[in-house]
Write a protein that holds these residues in place. Structure first.
Motif, PDB file in Angstrom:
ATOM      1  N   GLU A  33       0.691  -0.986   0.359  1.00  0.00           N
ATOM      2  CA  GLU A  33       0.342  -0.326   0.102  1.00  0.00           C
ATOM      3  C   GLU A  33       1.151   0.981   0.153  1.00  0.00           C
ATOM      4  O   GLU A  33       1.770   1.018   0.780  1.00  0.00           O
ATOM      5  N   GLY A  34       0.899   2.250  -0.703  1.00  0.00           N
ATOM      6  CA  GLY A  34       1.603   3.201  -1.305  1.00  0.00           C
ATOM      7  C   GLY A  34       2.075   3.392  -1.768  1.00  0.00           C
ATOM      8  O   GLY A  34       3.321   4.700  -2.222  1.00  0.00           O
ATOM      9  N   CYS A  35       2.954   2.242  -2.491  1.00  0.00           N
ATOM     10  CA  CYS A  35       3.584   1.911  -4.151  1.00  0.00           C
ATOM     11  C   CYS A  35       2.626   2.297  -5.494  1.00  0.00           C
ATOM     12  O   CYS A  35       2.146   1.135  -5.566  1.00  0.00           O
ATOM     13  N   LEU A  36       3.458   3.361  -5.425  1.00  0.00           N
ATOM     14  CA  LEU A  36       2.895   3.801  -7.415  1.00  0.00           C
ATOM     15  C   LEU A  36       3.497   3.250  -8.208  1.00  0.00           C
ATOM     16  O   LEU A  36       3.279   2.686  -8.920  1.00  0.00           O
ATOM     17  N   SER A  37       5.149   2.691  -7.845  1.00  0.00           N
ATOM     18  CA  SER A  37       5.350   1.558  -8.954  1.00  0.00           C
ATOM     19  C   SER A  37       6.810   1.592  -8.378  1.00  0.00           C
ATOM     20  O   SER A  37       7.011   2.383  -7.411  1.00  0.00           O
ATOM     21  N   HIS A  38       7.456   0.320  -8.877  1.00  0.00           N
ATOM     22  CA  HIS A  38       8.683  -0.428  -8.592  1.00  0.00           C
ATOM     23  C   HIS A  38       9.160  -1.061  -9.314  1.00  0.00           C
ATOM     24  O   HIS A  38       9.206  -1.841 -10.158  1.00  0.00           O
ATOM     25  N   ALA A  39      10.595  -0.462  -9.203  1.00  0.00           N
ATOM     26  CA  ALA A  39      11.530  -1.303 -10.207  1.00  0.00           C
ATOM     27  C   ALA A  39      12.245  -1.774  -9.573  1.00  0.00           C
ATOM     28  O   ALA A  39      13.573  -1.409  -9.161  1.00  0.00           O
ATOM     29  N   ALA A  40      13.176  -3.048 -10.152  1.00  0.00           N
ATOM     30  CA  ALA A  40      14.685  -3.941  -9.621  1.00  0.00           C
ATOM     31  C   ALA A  40      15.262  -4.229 -10.536  1.00  0.00           C
ATOM     32  O   ALA A  40      14.543  -4.614 -11.190  1.00  0.00           O
TER      33      ALA A  40
END
Length: 95
Positions: A33-40
């Motif tokens: 919750e609260g994450c708009l986007s993620h990249a790793a």
């Protein structure tokens, strides 16, 4: 205000990231919750992570969830992301 969070973890592998992600998905509720986007990705033997979070508070709340899992997985923890920047603008195509 949305923030961009960048973390660099030397020695951490993509497989360790995948295991951590699986552990997060196994938690009750919505730990993302609260994450708009993620990249790793892995570069120069270090895992780099970029997240866009709804706010600094959302980043801190996620930190409370993820830090114990990082420690349990044996992933080195420094206690804070390497870089947090307030964003002037953040949007996701199609949203």
């Amino acid at each position: 205000m949305a923030v961009l969070v960048h973390g660099r973890m030397p020695g951490v592998t993509a497989e360790q990231h995948d295991a951590l992600n699986a552990a997060l998905h196994a938690l009750p509720g919505n730990p993302f919750e609260g994450c708009l986007s993620h990249a790793a990705f892995v570069r120069d033997q270090a895992l780099e992570v970029y997240d866009v979070r709804e706010s600094r508070e959302a980043m801190e709340e996620f930190g409370e969830v993820v830090m114990p899992l990082l420690e349990k997985a044996g992933i080195p923890v420094t206690g804070a992301p390497q870089d947090v920047v307030e964003l002037h603008n953040a949007w996701t195509p199609g949203s």
